[in-house]
Design an enzyme around this catalytic site. Sequence first.
Site, PDB file in Angstrom:
ATOM      1  N   CYS A 123      29.197  68.763  25.548  1.00  0.00           N
ATOM      2  CA  CYS A 123      30.180  67.784  26.036  1.00  0.00           C
ATOM      3  C   CYS A 123      30.583  68.036  27.484  1.00  0.00           C
ATOM      4  O   CYS A 123      31.250  67.197  28.093  1.00  0.00           O
ATOM      5  CB  CYS A 123      31.412  67.788  25.144  1.00  0.00           C
ATOM      6  N   HIS A 256      37.021  64.484  28.759  1.00  0.00           N
ATOM      7  CA  HIS A 256      36.065  64.272  27.669  1.00  0.00           C
ATOM      8  C   HIS A 256      36.806  63.638  26.493  1.00  0.00           C
ATOM      9  O   HIS A 256      37.901  64.077  26.129  1.00  0.00           O
ATOM     10  CB  HIS A 256      35.451  65.617  27.270  1.00  0.00           C
ATOM     11  N   ASN A 287      33.479  60.201  19.812  1.00  0.00           N
ATOM     12  CA  ASN A 287      33.139  61.283  20.744  1.00  0.00           C
ATOM     13  C   ASN A 287      31.632  61.241  21.005  1.00  0.00           C
ATOM     14  O   ASN A 287      30.840  61.529  20.117  1.00  0.00           O
ATOM     15  CB  ASN A 287      33.564  62.617  20.107  1.00  0.00           C
TER      16      ASN A 287
HETATM   17  O1  UT7 Z   1      33.473  67.409  21.577  1.00  0.00           O
HETATM   18  C1  UT7 Z   1      33.506  68.796  21.437  1.00  0.00           C
HETATM   19  C2  UT7 Z   1      34.875  69.268  21.316  1.00  0.00           C
HETATM   20  N1  UT7 Z   1      35.400  68.921  20.014  1.00  0.00           N
HETATM   21  C3  UT7 Z   1      36.695  68.796  19.860  1.00  0.00           C
HETATM   22  O2  UT7 Z   1      37.430  68.881  20.816  1.00  0.00           O
HETATM   23  C4  UT7 Z   1      37.234  68.592  18.465  1.00  0.00           C
HETATM   24  C5  UT7 Z   1      38.507  69.351  18.327  1.00  0.00           C
HETATM   25  N2  UT7 Z   1      39.088  69.275  16.963  1.00  0.00           N
HETATM   26  C6  UT7 Z   1      39.700  68.181  16.535  1.00  0.00           C
HETATM   27  O3  UT7 Z   1      39.763  67.182  17.214  1.00  0.00           O
HETATM   28  C7  UT7 Z   1      40.380  68.253  15.196  1.00  0.00           C
HETATM   29  O4  UT7 Z   1      40.332  69.583  14.723  1.00  0.00           O
HETATM   30  C8  UT7 Z   1      39.786  67.309  14.120  1.00  0.00           C
HETATM   31  C9  UT7 Z   1      40.088  65.872  14.489  1.00  0.00           C
HETATM   32  C10 UT7 Z   1      38.284  67.515  14.016  1.00  0.00           C
HETATM   33  C11 UT7 Z   1      40.416  67.584  12.769  1.00  0.00           C
HETATM   34  O5  UT7 Z   1      41.834  67.433  12.862  1.00  0.00           O
HETATM   35  P1  UT7 Z   1      42.818  68.594  12.373  1.00  0.00           P
HETATM   36  O6  UT7 Z   1      44.162  68.117  12.631  1.00  0.00           O
HETATM   37  O7  UT7 Z   1      42.391  69.878  13.035  1.00  0.00           O
HETATM   38  O8  UT7 Z   1      42.538  68.608  10.841  1.00  0.00           O
HETATM   39  P2  UT7 Z   1      42.126  69.824   9.874  1.00  0.00           P
HETATM   40  O9  UT7 Z   1      40.655  69.992   9.880  1.00  0.00           O
HETATM   41  O10 UT7 Z   1      42.963  71.024  10.197  1.00  0.00           O
HETATM   42  O11 UT7 Z   1      42.619  69.269   8.493  1.00  0.00           O
HETATM   43  C12 UT7 Z   1      43.990  68.976   8.231  1.00  0.00           C
HETATM   44  C13 UT7 Z   1      44.127  68.376   6.865  1.00  0.00           C
HETATM   45  C14 UT7 Z   1      43.460  69.211   5.771  1.00  0.00           C
HETATM   46  O12 UT7 Z   1      44.248  69.070   4.581  1.00  0.00           O
HETATM   47  P3  UT7 Z   1      45.304  70.184   4.138  1.00  0.00           P
HETATM   48  O13 UT7 Z   1      44.494  71.450   4.017  1.00  0.00           O
HETATM   49  O14 UT7 Z   1      46.298  70.254   5.253  1.00  0.00           O
HETATM   50  O15 UT7 Z   1      45.840  69.657   2.868  1.00  0.00           O
HETATM   51  C15 UT7 Z   1      42.134  68.561   5.573  1.00  0.00           C
HETATM   52  O16 UT7 Z   1      41.634  68.729   4.289  1.00  0.00           O
HETATM   53  O17 UT7 Z   1      43.474  67.098   6.826  1.00  0.00           O
HETATM   54  C16 UT7 Z   1      42.460  67.103   5.800  1.00  0.00           C
HETATM   55  N3  UT7 Z   1      41.341  66.340   6.296  1.00  0.00           N
HETATM   56  C17 UT7 Z   1      41.223  65.025   6.139  1.00  0.00           C
HETATM   57  N4  UT7 Z   1      42.003  64.112   5.539  1.00  0.00           N
HETATM   58  C18 UT7 Z   1      41.599  62.816   5.566  1.00  0.00           C
HETATM   59  C19 UT7 Z   1      40.254  66.800   7.005  1.00  0.00           C
HETATM   60  N5  UT7 Z   1      39.456  65.770   7.302  1.00  0.00           N
HETATM   61  C20 UT7 Z   1      40.020  64.662   6.780  1.00  0.00           C
HETATM   62  C21 UT7 Z   1      39.664  63.316   6.769  1.00  0.00           C
HETATM   63  N6  UT7 Z   1      40.488  62.428   6.150  1.00  0.00           N
HETATM   64  N7  UT7 Z   1      38.542  62.850   7.364  1.00  0.00           N
END
Ligand code: UT7
Length: 331
Positions: A123, A256, A287
């Site tokens: 990226c 980005h 993305n």
């Molecule tokens: O391009 C290269 C660079 N990449 C990035 O910059 C990506 C950086 N990371 C992110 O943008 C975020 O980490 C994500 C958007 C990928 C994920 O968001 P998050 O706020 O970090 O979510 P998480 O993975 O920590 O999950 C939070 C909660 C979890 O539930 P509990 O454990 O809190 O009950 C997950 O199970 O959200 C749940 N979850 C979802 N719920 C509904 C994870 N994915 C989903 C989903 N739909 N698709």
Amino acid sequence: MSSPIKVSQGATYSRILAVAGARGNRVVDNAEMCTIIDSSDEWIQQRTGIIERRWVDDGQNVLSLAIAAARKAVERSGVPAEQIDGVLVSSVSNTRRFPSLATQVASALGLPNPAAADLSAACAGFCYGISLADSMVRTGSAHHVLVVGVEVLSKQTNYTDRSTAFLFGDGAGAVVIGPSDTPAIGPAVWGSEINTAEIIHSDDFEAGIAGGFEPMIHMDGHSVFRWATSYIVEKTVEVLEASGLRPDQLDVFIPHQANNRITDAMLRRLKLPESVVVSRDIKHMGNASAASIPIAMDALLESGEAKSGDNALVIGFGAGLVFAGQVVVLP
Ligand code: UT7
């Protein structure tokens, strides 16, 4: 003892002469995404800002996207094909180890014998390309350099992983960089992290062949998010400082397009004036890795939100982990 080797010297300054983008034709909204993964439109929008993403259709691929954006950028630049003597393509989506996308783009556009090579900086790749092209023009190793960022991430996505499957989009963006009478590309702030290769990685291709599976993207989103909202936020401040501009001299901010919450964290720290135009292209694109910044730049100019001559801060960050950013004058 001094060597008699001659060294080249080029233009005093370089600039972006033109930009163009090409998006995947297929629009996949969150409702459709939620037929593939267990999620909701509300969750995806709240966590990332994404409303819909663009995927290639059956007639498109990584090369056709790269050619489409590159052709438009060259046309817009007005630079004759024979004067483009450098091509850099940044991508993690080439489906062949060789030939490079850069040589194939050069052939398709009829560019006669340019220096041509691909870059792999995920990226951050487009911003790596900008600074390498700037150096090429200023050292005289090329006169006009075509820089392309292109990705087809929809074909590398693990659709059984609901924590990453909704993120990615397919597209290409391209710029032509050439000589300038005035400064128009600021110093690069760039670097890499050690011991972080597994945080975002693709499967090993040989393991995939042996095991009969397609190589997929794997990401510890939480770790990347923490890194981006702390370390990369500080690097964004360094990019502005390195350019010598005050926050009130910046017109446009194009980070980005990874997550609107990361963009928000950058804005809180940068304390930019309200008047600064901020790209939120992720809403309709997802993305698109190396393609996200040039596509977003093209969109802001096309819509009239940004204009030629504006000072824009761009910064890319991702798998490696790597990052690169600079302030550029928009074409
Ligand atoms: O391009 C290269 C660079 N990449 C990035 O910059 C990506 C950086 N990371 C992110 O943008 C975020 O980490 C994500 C958007 C990928 C994920 O968001 P998050 O706020 O970090 O979510 P998480 O993975 O920590 O999950 C939070 C909660 C979890 O539930 P509990 O454990 O809190 O009950 C997950 O199970 O959200 C749940 N979850 C979802 N719920 C509904 C994870 N994915 C989903 C989903 N739909 N698709």
